[in-house]
Design an enzyme around this catalytic site. Structure first.
Site, PDB file in Angstrom:
ATOM      1  N   CYS A  74      11.604   4.158   3.015  1.00  0.00           N
ATOM      2  CA  CYS A  74      11.055   2.800   2.972  1.00  0.00           C
ATOM      3  C   CYS A  74      11.127   2.305   1.535  1.00  0.00           C
ATOM      4  O   CYS A  74      10.282   2.632   0.702  1.00  0.00           O
ATOM      5  CB  CYS A  74       9.627   2.836   3.493  1.00  0.00           C
ATOM      6  SG  CYS A  74       8.638   1.368   3.127  1.00  0.00           S
ATOM      7  N   CYS A  77       8.170   0.558  -0.008  1.00  0.00           N
ATOM      8  CA  CYS A  77       7.083   1.497  -0.327  1.00  0.00           C
ATOM      9  C   CYS A  77       7.302   2.061  -1.724  1.00  0.00           C
ATOM     10  O   CYS A  77       6.390   2.095  -2.553  1.00  0.00           O
ATOM     11  CB  CYS A  77       7.058   2.671   0.657  1.00  0.00           C
ATOM     12  SG  CYS A  77       6.834   2.204   2.380  1.00  0.00           S
TER      13      CYS A  77
END
Lengths: 176, 169
Positions: A74, A77
């Protein structure tokens, strides 16, 4: 004069419509509020850290706890985490504690943790932790997802998607 | 007294301003599609030995090439050898160069041998993200396809239902 009243009426109506539209558009669309007991569920969780040692989240109760669900797959993230590292360094002594729960295998989490000099616990969650995040209001089951728990163990904020440093500072500042 | 067109224009300006303010406030919240709508998966059989998978990617979303996995059931009908279109290379600080797709992805999936008239389940694993800064975990979806007779095809495309997440298998 009728014409003038007509103009004023048009202005008032337009204003009212604009206000209503404004209220409607600006209404907060919060992630589904976590059900009562969600905080207890979260604090009751124990997961292994990068050294394989089981860590119970309850050990940080009493602090302002920022639990961040993330993964190396991700990119958003990974992008927001250096700001967390900085805030942990600057405000940790005031009672702020970040905890990362990684939806990933330990090797990848460790590699990234080393790369950015992670200074807060990275717990290894696996996909089961995504299911946990769902019970905390992450209905889309996407990442990043962040839960802020106040000193009394109540959920103060949940966020799907990146948490901007100024927003995070504002929330945390009120809780510390 | 103001001339009518002027007053009307002022009302419009007020309305426009209120909308701008309201939209700016509302933009704080993310509006996200569930993954099966952000990445719409459909498939068809091109002929008795070639499957085709399509992913319609909604505006503002993208998918990773190296996260796709295709499999067939029964396994004896496979393995499939996916032929991917060229994507766009993206520099990823952690993974290096990664290939991403937007809009439409058409993957050709030749089977090792013809299977005319047979029903084959095409299983796809896929993963993507939204530009607003959110990624979805890998989705597992399945579409059952009836292969046409030799020399016939393609069949009508079939849309997949919502996917399962890896831990729901």
């Amino acid at each position: 004069m009728t014409r003038r009243w007509g103009q004023w009426l048009a202005l008032v109506v337009a204003g009212a419509v604009a206000l209503a539209a404004g209220v409607w558009l600006a209404r907060p669309v919060p992630p589904s509020p976590p059900p009562s007991g969600a905080a207890a569920t979260l604090l009751g969780v124990a997961l292994p850290d990068l050294n394989g040692r089981e860590q119970a989240l309850r050990q940080w109760q009493g602090k302002v706890l920022v639990v961040n669900f993330w993964a190396t797959w991700c990119a958003p993230c990974r992008e927001e985490m250096p700001a967390f590292v900085k805030m942990q360094r600057e405000r940790g002594s005031e009672g702020l504690q970040f905890v990362g729960i990684g939806i990933d295998d330990a090797a990848k989490l460790r590699q990234f943790a080393e790369e950015i000099g992670l200074n807060y616990p990275a717990l290894v969650g696996g996909y089961g932790a995504l299911e946990l995040s769902k019970t905390l209001g992450n209905t889309l089951v996407a990442l990043p997802f962040t839960v802020i728990v106040d000193r009394a163990g109540r959920i103060a904020h949940t966020q799907l998607g990146p948490l901007k440093p100024d927003k995070l500072a504002a929330i945390v500042g009120q809780l510390l | 007294m103001l001339p009518a067109p002027y007053a009307a224009a002022r009302s419009l300006v007020a309305l426009a301003l209120a909308l701008v303010v309201a939209t700016a406030a509302g933009a704080q919240e993310l509006k996200l599609l569930p993954p099966e709508q952000a990445f719409r998966f459909s498939a068809r059989a091109l002929d008795d030995r070639t499957l085709e998978a399509r992913f319609n990617v909604a505006d503002g979303y993208y998918m990773y090439r190296d996260k796709f996995r295709f499999d067939v059931d029964p396994a004896t009908a496979g393995p499939v050898a996916p032929q991917f279109p060229a994507g766009k290379m993206k520099d990823d600080e952690f993974f290096g160069k990664v290939e991403v797709y937007r809009d439409l992805i058409v993957v050709k999936l030749p089977l090792p041998k013809a299977a005319a008239g047979r029903t084959i389940a095409l299983k796809a694993e896929s993963q993507g993200c939204a530009d607003v800064g959110v990624c979805y975990p890998p989705q597992l979806q399945q579409i059952r396809l009836e292969l046409p007779a030799a020399g016939k095809g393609p069949t009508a495309p079939i849309e997949a239902n919502a996917g399962k997440l890896p831990w729901q298998q």
